[in-house]
Design an enzyme around this catalytic site. Structure first.
Site, PDB file in Angstrom:
ATOM      1  N   ASP A 211      41.019 115.628 -27.885  1.00  0.00           N
ATOM      2  CA  ASP A 211      39.734 115.246 -27.303  1.00  0.00           C
ATOM      3  C   ASP A 211      38.581 115.486 -28.264  1.00  0.00           C
ATOM      4  O   ASP A 211      38.751 116.084 -29.324  1.00  0.00           O
ATOM      5  CB  ASP A 211      39.508 116.004 -25.977  1.00  0.00           C
ATOM      6  CG  ASP A 211      39.895 117.492 -26.082  1.00  0.00           C
ATOM      7  OD1 ASP A 211      40.011 118.006 -27.210  1.00  0.00           O
ATOM      8  OD2 ASP A 211      40.087 118.128 -25.028  1.00  0.00           O
TER       9      ASP A 211
ATOM     10  N   ASP B 258      40.115 126.205 -15.135  1.00  0.00           N
ATOM     11  CA  ASP B 258      40.264 125.364 -13.933  1.00  0.00           C
ATOM     12  C   ASP B 258      41.580 124.579 -13.947  1.00  0.00           C
ATOM     13  O   ASP B 258      41.783 123.674 -13.142  1.00  0.00           O
ATOM     14  CB  ASP B 258      39.059 124.402 -13.796  1.00  0.00           C
ATOM     15  CG  ASP B 258      38.933 123.423 -14.966  1.00  0.00           C
ATOM     16  OD1 ASP B 258      39.792 123.452 -15.883  1.00  0.00           O
ATOM     17  OD2 ASP B 258      37.976 122.617 -14.961  1.00  0.00           O
TER      18      ASP B 258
ATOM     19  N   GLU C 296      39.866 117.050 -16.223  1.00  0.00           N
ATOM     20  CA  GLU C 296      39.305 117.966 -15.229  1.00  0.00           C
ATOM     21  C   GLU C 296      39.980 117.761 -13.868  1.00  0.00           C
ATOM     22  O   GLU C 296      40.624 116.723 -13.640  1.00  0.00           O
ATOM     23  CB  GLU C 296      37.803 117.714 -15.110  1.00  0.00           C
ATOM     24  CG  GLU C 296      37.032 117.913 -16.415  1.00  0.00           C
ATOM     25  CD  GLU C 296      36.942 119.371 -16.863  1.00  0.00           C
ATOM     26  OE1 GLU C 296      37.807 120.197 -16.477  1.00  0.00           O
ATOM     27  OE2 GLU C 296      36.007 119.695 -17.609  1.00  0.00           O
TER      28      GLU C 296
ATOM     29  N   HIS D 102      42.769 122.652 -16.379  1.00  0.00           N
ATOM     30  CA  HIS D 102      42.800 121.358 -17.084  1.00  0.00           C
ATOM     31  C   HIS D 102      43.649 121.438 -18.353  1.00  0.00           C
ATOM     32  O   HIS D 102      43.793 122.494 -18.954  1.00  0.00           O
ATOM     33  CB  HIS D 102      41.385 120.849 -17.406  1.00  0.00           C
ATOM     34  CG  HIS D 102      40.620 121.632 -18.436  1.00  0.00           C
ATOM     35  ND1 HIS D 102      39.248 121.747 -18.416  1.00  0.00           N
ATOM     36  CD2 HIS D 102      41.013 122.341 -19.531  1.00  0.00           C
ATOM     37  CE1 HIS D 102      38.851 122.457 -19.445  1.00  0.00           C
ATOM     38  NE2 HIS D 102      39.886 122.849 -20.133  1.00  0.00           N
TER      39      HIS D 102
HETATM   40  P1  PGA Z   1      39.985 127.858 -24.891  1.00  0.00           P
HETATM   41  O1  PGA Z   1      40.014 126.433 -24.181  1.00  0.00           O
HETATM   42  O2  PGA Z   1      41.140 127.881 -25.848  1.00  0.00           O
HETATM   43  O3  PGA Z   1      38.673 127.896 -25.618  1.00  0.00           O
HETATM   44  O4  PGA Z   1      40.120 128.885 -23.820  1.00  0.00           O
HETATM   45  C1  PGA Z   1      41.208 125.952 -23.643  1.00  0.00           C
HETATM   46  C2  PGA Z   1      40.972 124.667 -22.886  1.00  0.00           C
HETATM   47  O5  PGA Z   1      39.908 124.492 -22.278  1.00  0.00           O
HETATM   48  O6  PGA Z   1      41.879 123.819 -22.887  1.00  0.00           O
END
Ligand code: PGA
Length: 269
Positions: free
Chosen positions: A67, A136, A143, A138
């Site tokens: 992404d 959350d 999302e 995702h």
């Molecule tokens: P993070 O993000 O490694 O910064 O915790 C993970 C994600 O949102 O997929």
């Protein structure tokens, strides 16, 4: 789903890096799906170390990132392209033309996303997709509520994600509200998935992903439908798993099989 619970974050990161390095060594032309965020930083550091000290060769490797924030160019320090250059690409012998990150400045969202999917297909599909997980639930920026059949597309970030990512942006700078992200359906087409999570703030999401129902409200739960997923967590992130004793048992049996200790498994007694 194979669930590996390591004691510490450092051990979980090392295990993840070793699986990726094994893929690179066994398939020098492999197509890797890559992730950004706080979680994989030390994984990339270990891959860079293996490149520098153990000749891990990236010359035939192709990569596709999950992404990118809409609105951020490659020179923006919070863009995922910048993150990848800083953490991996600039330190290994990968062909820059073979590294792909969605373009955060592309305004023809649909056209760009279609083209991204086409490039993945032309590369022969993704052999190993590295994933993190959001608090959350995702994966990539899919999302809660994202279709489990979704493809690479424009996505509006959830408030929770924006809050989680604020820490990476200088104070006062607005976190982007939109992203281009591979879809859940895109991720499910990878030949194998490797999800890493560390820290107690991920414990609830990990529990829902591994032991909860498959639901678009926790998009990582769609990985239950994939036939080759390895989940690596530290004890903090795996702390809410109800069946963690069983997962440890599975690992112990794998170990015995891999080291040929068949009698301990009741084979050939
Ligand atoms: P993070 O993000 O490694 O910064 O915790 C993970 C994600 O949102 O997929």
């Amino acid at each position: 789903m194979r669930v590996i619970i390591e004691k510490t974050a450092a051990q979980a990161e090392l295990r993840t890096a070793r699986i990726m390095a094994d893929m690179i060594r066994s398939k020098p032309q492999a197509v890797l799906g890559l992730a950004t965020g706080g979680t994989p930083v030390n994984v990339y550091q270990e891959l860079v170390r293996q490149h520098q000290e153990e000749d891990l060769d990236f010359s035939g490797i192709k990569t596709f990132n999950l992404d990118e924030y809409v609105g951020l160019g490659p020179k923006h320090p919070q863009s995922f392209r910048f993150f990848m250059q800083e953490n991996l690409f600039d330190h290994v012998n990968i062909d820059p033309a073979q590294t792909h990150v969605p373009d955060g400045r592309a305004l023809d969202f649909d056209g760009h996303c279609r083209h991204y999917e086409q490039r993945i297909a032309e590369a022969g599909g993704i052999d190993l997709q590295l994933l993190g997980i959001g608090v959350d639930g995702h994966i990539a920026f899919n999302e809660p509520g994202s279709s489990l059949g979704s493809r690479t597309r424009l996505k509006t970030l959830a408030g929770e994600t924006i809050r989680q990512n604020e820490k990476y942006f200088p104070e006062g700078e607005q976190v982007p509200r939109l992203a281009l992200t591979m879809g859940v359906g895109t991720i499910l087409e990878s030949r194998s998935c490797l999800l890493l999570a560390t820290g107690s703030h991920k414990a609830s999401a990990i529990r829902s992903m591994v032991e909860g129902p498959v639901t678009a409200q926790i998009t990582a739960s769609a990985l239950q439908l994939h036939r080759e997923v390895t989940v690596i967590v530290d004890e903090a992130a795996g702390g809410w798993l109800e069946r963690r004793d069983y997962y440890a048992d599975v690992e112990a049996c794998h170990q015995l099989l891999e080291t040929g200790q068949l009698r301990a498994l009741g084979i050939g007694n």
